[in-house]
Motif scaffolding. Structure first.
Motif, PDB file in Angstrom:
ATOM      1  N   PRO A  73       0.810  -1.235   0.000  1.00 58.50           N
ATOM      2  CA  PRO A  73       0.000   0.000   0.000  1.00 58.50           C
ATOM      3  C   PRO A  73       0.835   1.273   0.000  1.00 58.50           C
ATOM      4  CG  PRO A  73      -0.848  -1.573   1.601  1.00 58.50           C
ATOM      5  CD  PRO A  73       0.472  -2.111   1.134  1.00 58.50           C
ATOM      6  N   GLU A  74       1.925   1.282   0.751  1.00 62.45           N
ATOM      7  CA  GLU A  74       2.742   2.493   0.835  1.00 62.45           C
ATOM      8  C   GLU A  74       3.377   2.824  -0.507  1.00 62.45           C
ATOM      9  OE1 GLU A  74       6.621   4.236   3.303  1.00 62.45           O
ATOM     10  OE2 GLU A  74       5.529   2.462   4.030  1.00 62.45           O
ATOM     11  N   GLU A  77       0.588   4.044  -2.972  1.00 65.34           N
ATOM     12  CA  GLU A  77       0.159   5.412  -2.696  1.00 65.34           C
ATOM     13  C   GLU A  77       1.225   6.421  -3.100  1.00 65.34           C
ATOM     14  OE1 GLU A  77      -0.845   5.278   1.427  1.00 65.34           O
ATOM     15  OE2 GLU A  77      -2.443   3.803   1.095  1.00 65.34           O
ATOM     16  N   HIS A 123      -5.656  -3.966  -3.770  1.00 67.16           N
ATOM     17  CA  HIS A 123      -4.980  -3.004  -4.648  1.00 67.16           C
ATOM     18  C   HIS A 123      -5.965  -1.962  -5.180  1.00 67.16           C
ATOM     19  CE1 HIS A 123      -4.888  -2.976  -9.241  1.00 67.16           C
ATOM     20  NE2 HIS A 123      -4.173  -1.923  -8.929  1.00 67.16           N
ATOM     21  N   ARG A 126      -6.866   0.553  -2.277  1.00 68.39           N
ATOM     22  CA  ARG A 126      -5.824   1.514  -1.933  1.00 68.39           C
ATOM     23  C   ARG A 126      -5.579   2.501  -3.068  1.00 68.39           C
ATOM     24  NH1 ARG A 126      -6.769   2.515   2.249  1.00 68.39           N
ATOM     25  NH2 ARG A 126      -5.110   4.051   2.017  1.00 68.39           N
ATOM     26  N   SER A 130      -6.095   6.543  -2.532  1.00 65.90           N
ATOM     27  CA  SER A 130      -5.019   7.510  -2.736  1.00 65.90           C
ATOM     28  C   SER A 130      -5.310   8.465  -3.882  1.00 65.90           C
ATOM     29  CB  SER A 130      -3.689   6.782  -2.984  1.00 65.90           C
ATOM     30  OG  SER A 130      -3.781   5.907  -4.092  1.00 65.90           O
TER      31      SER A 130
END
Length: 263
Positions: A73-74, A77, A123, A126, A130
């Motif tokens: 996720p990080e 984003e 996916h 997220r 974002s």
């Protein structure tokens, strides 16, 4: 015949993120958008595949690429934020990355289920989360997720179909949640695509009798192509689809069972 796909230049000035955009359907989507004037940010697992895409297209700054794993996720984003910074905003998103791991219900591990879910439903969630503030800042936009007919036509494996069904439910929910901000959310559900070098193309070459039996699942005896699916994705991103949201649009040539094993 009435034209249903965007004309050249229709996406001029539009800024669009495509995950899983280096080859196959994702690569075709990137090509289509660039050809119609968009600036595109594409991610994929390896820098090699993205470099190959860039060389094949012969493009410059209109294509921004970054290798990453969309289940992180990080990183996902950060990619979306970087794309918006490079292009000074964002107008559209295509969640094309996806896949599955594991076999039957007795063979698939908890890790197989978790990864399959992360690749598809996680996916998409997220990516949408974002991208939403950036789309709102641009006055709205379009989000398209590539789901699958396996999301409602049962076939092996269950973990894949369940994660694709989740994407379709999310589209219905998110279209209502994000509609007040001018953001449309839709799904395209391909059938079995004939992609050079991939599963069905290998079957066609290595097991032609089995492939011919499989084509009986299609009224016209032909599998759908990435180009046909990309046409529909481009339509949903375009102003021609400004009245369309919360929709799941199958692009499957009327396919019955999603695999040769049937239902």
């Amino acid at each position: 015949m009435k034209q249903t796909t965007p004309s050249a230049g229709e996406f001029a000035g539009r800024r669009i993120v495509v995950t899983g955009g280096s080859r196959g359907l994702g690569g075709e989507v990137v090509r289509r958008l660039l050809a119609n004037g968009a600036r595109v940010a594409a991610c994929a697992r390896t820098s090699e595949s993205l470099d190959s895409l860039r060389r094949s297209l012969g493009v410059g700054d209109e294509l921004f690429t970054q290798p990453l794993d969309v289940t992180d996720p990080e990183l996902l984003e950060r990619f979306v934020e970087s794309a918006a910074a490079v292009f000074d905003g964002l107008d559209g998103v295509v969640a094309c990355a996806g896949g599955a791991r594991g076999g039957s219900i007795t063979e698939a591990t908890a890790e197989d289920w978790a990864l399959t879910w992360a690749l598809n439903a996680g996916h998409f969630a997220r990516l949408t989360a974002s991208a939403t503030p950036l789309l709102r800042a641009s006055g709205g936009g379009s989000i398209v997720v590539v789901s699958s007919i396996s999301g409602w036509k049962p076939g092996p494996q269950a973990q894949y179909g369940a994660s694709k069904a989740a994407q379709l439910h999310m589209v219905s929910s998110l279209a209502r949640e994000l509609g007040p901000y001018g953001i449309r959310v839709n799904a395209v559900s391909p059938g079995s695509m004939l992609i050079p070098g991939k599963r069905w193309d290998r079957m066609r070459q290595q097991a032609p009798d089995e492939y011919q039996r499989f084509t009986a699942e299609f009224p016209g005896r032909e599998l759908v192509t990435p180009e046909e699916v990309a046409d529909v994705i481009a339509f949903l991103l375009s102003e021609q689809a400004r009245g369309v949201t919360g929709v799941n649009l199958p692009v499957d040539r009327g396919q019955n069972a999603p695999t040769p094993q049937g239902y």
